[in-house]
Scaffold this motif. Structure first.
Motif, mmCIF file in Angstrom:
data_model
loop_
_atom_site.group_PDB
_atom_site.id
_atom_site.type_symbol
_atom_site.label_atom_id
_atom_site.label_comp_id
_atom_site.label_asym_id
_atom_site.label_seq_id
_atom_site.Cartn_x
_atom_site.Cartn_y
_atom_site.Cartn_z
ATOM 1 N N THR A 51 0.830 -1.197 0.000
ATOM 2 C CA THR A 51 0.000 0.000 0.000
ATOM 3 C C THR A 51 0.867 1.250 0.000
ATOM 4 O O THR A 51 2.078 1.179 0.222
ATOM 5 C CB THR A 51 -0.973 0.010 1.191
ATOM 6 O OG1 THR A 51 -1.930 1.056 1.001
ATOM 7 C CG2 THR A 51 -0.250 0.206 2.515
ATOM 8 N N TYR A 201 -6.038 -5.437 2.729
ATOM 9 C CA TYR A 201 -6.153 -4.806 1.430
ATOM 10 C C TYR A 201 -6.966 -3.516 1.474
ATOM 11 O O TYR A 201 -6.937 -2.720 0.527
ATOM 12 C CB TYR A 201 -6.731 -5.769 0.385
ATOM 13 C CG TYR A 201 -8.181 -6.162 0.567
ATOM 14 C CD1 TYR A 201 -9.203 -5.384 0.038
ATOM 15 C CD2 TYR A 201 -8.530 -7.335 1.238
ATOM 16 C CE1 TYR A 201 -10.531 -5.750 0.184
ATOM 17 C CE2 TYR A 201 -9.849 -7.716 1.381
ATOM 18 C CZ TYR A 201 -10.852 -6.916 0.851
ATOM 19 O OH TYR A 201 -12.170 -7.287 1.006
ATOM 20 N N THR A 207 -3.672 0.388 -2.894
ATOM 21 C CA THR A 207 -3.088 -0.910 -2.548
ATOM 22 C C THR A 207 -3.083 -1.852 -3.742
ATOM 23 O O THR A 207 -4.100 -2.025 -4.420
ATOM 24 C CB THR A 207 -3.880 -1.560 -1.385
ATOM 25 O OG1 THR A 207 -3.844 -0.683 -0.252
ATOM 26 C CG2 THR A 207 -3.277 -2.903 -1.011
#
Length: 341
Positions: A51, A201, A207
């Protein structure tokens, strides 16, 4: 007049030489941040997501690196399509293994090239989800970005390879390449220091997941409906105004479909809905319905499952189901795929 010409030459020559020098010495791997891509893919090997990663990376080169990571592996679901399908992951297919090869601004050439690259990497997909967009059938849509993986397209079509998009003679004269090179030099160190590796996520930043899919930043995902509606009302829709489907594009698409089926993969077509306000603006173009009915007819002819509809009302999507005018929320798209699979 001669004095003026000498003055112009004396002023412009250093600038031209600077552009040539930068474009020559700054390798495409640096401009397209291949080292950062390598870091992300190396972590994906351990099922880690990355990310705070820059969104402005060459998706084609990136997906090529994911393919190398999955070399000689069996995959339950391979995803082909545009950015509208880049969020599709295991949540959409009941936890099965996924390799998402969807590409921003994808043309038919992209789908063909990336699928051929998957074959070259000996990846066997039990199922292939093909996100079918009307713009695939617009031969004037998009630019030359697909040329970064053009060798696979030419391999598939058995035509001569012209050397690709980033040949030295192309790039040293390119103002666009110079701009990218300068930005890369300025931003590289900063970017490397900010990326984070995580099992999650859903994060504050953009991300990239270990399976090639993406999840958008929290600020993008949590936009107010009114803001999204404004995008849908004002987005330029001219790229959807193209001539009815040509045999050139449909033949190219069907050659891809035939190839996928010849490798014993089950195909699923997904026609992703558009934001209601945007759809009601583009439905005036004949090519939108033509694209859907052609896809539906092809699905019947080739015994392929078809999911969804460009019309959000038919697909059961509302304004709240979208990030913007063309991208449905991951959870909404997951639900419609999961329901049928």
């Amino acid at each position: 007049m001669k004095k003026f010409l000498r003055y112009v030459i004396s002023v412009s020559a250093p600038v031209v030489l600077l552009i040539f020098a930068v474009n020559y010495y700054v390798h495409p791997d640096y401009v397209y941040k291949c080292d950062i891509m390598d870091i992300v893919v190396s972590k994906a090997k351990y099922r880690l997501n990355t990310t705070n990663i820059d969104t402005n990376l060459d998706e084609r080169l990136f997906k090529k690196k994911y393919l190398e990571l999955y070399h000689d592996k069996d995959i339950d679901y391979l995803i082909l399509g545009s950015s509208r399908f880049m969020t599709v992951s295991s949540e959409a297919v009941k936890g099965k293994t996924v390799l998402n090869l969807a590409i921003s601004g994808a043309r038919l050439e992209d789908l063909i090239a990336i699928y051929q690259a998957s074959l070259d990497n000996k990846i066997h997909a039990k199922n292939v989800i093909v996100g079918v967009d009307p713009l695939f059938f617009n031969p004037n849509y998009g630019g030359r970005w697909w040329k970064t993986i053009a060798e696979y397209y030419y391999e598939f079509t058995n035509t001569s390879y012209d050397g690709g998009y980033n040949k030295l003679c192309n790039r040293i004269f390119s103002i666009d390449y110079f701009r990218l090179a300068i930005l890369a030099i300025e931003e590289r160190k900063k970017e490397k220091n900010k990326i984070i590796f995580t099992r999650d996520y859903k994060n504050e930043g953009f991300t990239r997941r270990f399976d090639g899919s993406v999840y958008y930043p929290r600020s993008f995902c949590e936009r107010k409906v009114e803001i999204v509606d404004d995008f849908a009302k004002t987005k330029n829709d001219e790229e959807y105004n193209f001539e009815p489907l040509s045999s050139l594009t449909t033949n190219l698409f069907e050659s891809l479909i035939d190839c996928i089926q010849s490798h014993n993969s089950t195909i699923i077509f997904v026609c992703c809905p558009y934001h209601p306000m945007f759809y009601h603006r583009i439905e005036k173009y004949k090519c939108i319905l033509d694209s859907y009915f052609y896809t539906k007819e092809l699905a019947t002819r080739k015994n392929i499952m078809i999911i969804g509809n460009y019309n959000p009302e038919v697909a059961g999507f509302r304004n709240k189901d979208f990030y913007d005018e063309v991208h449905p929320k991951k959870e909404s798209l997951d639900e419609i795929i999961n329901k049928h699979l």
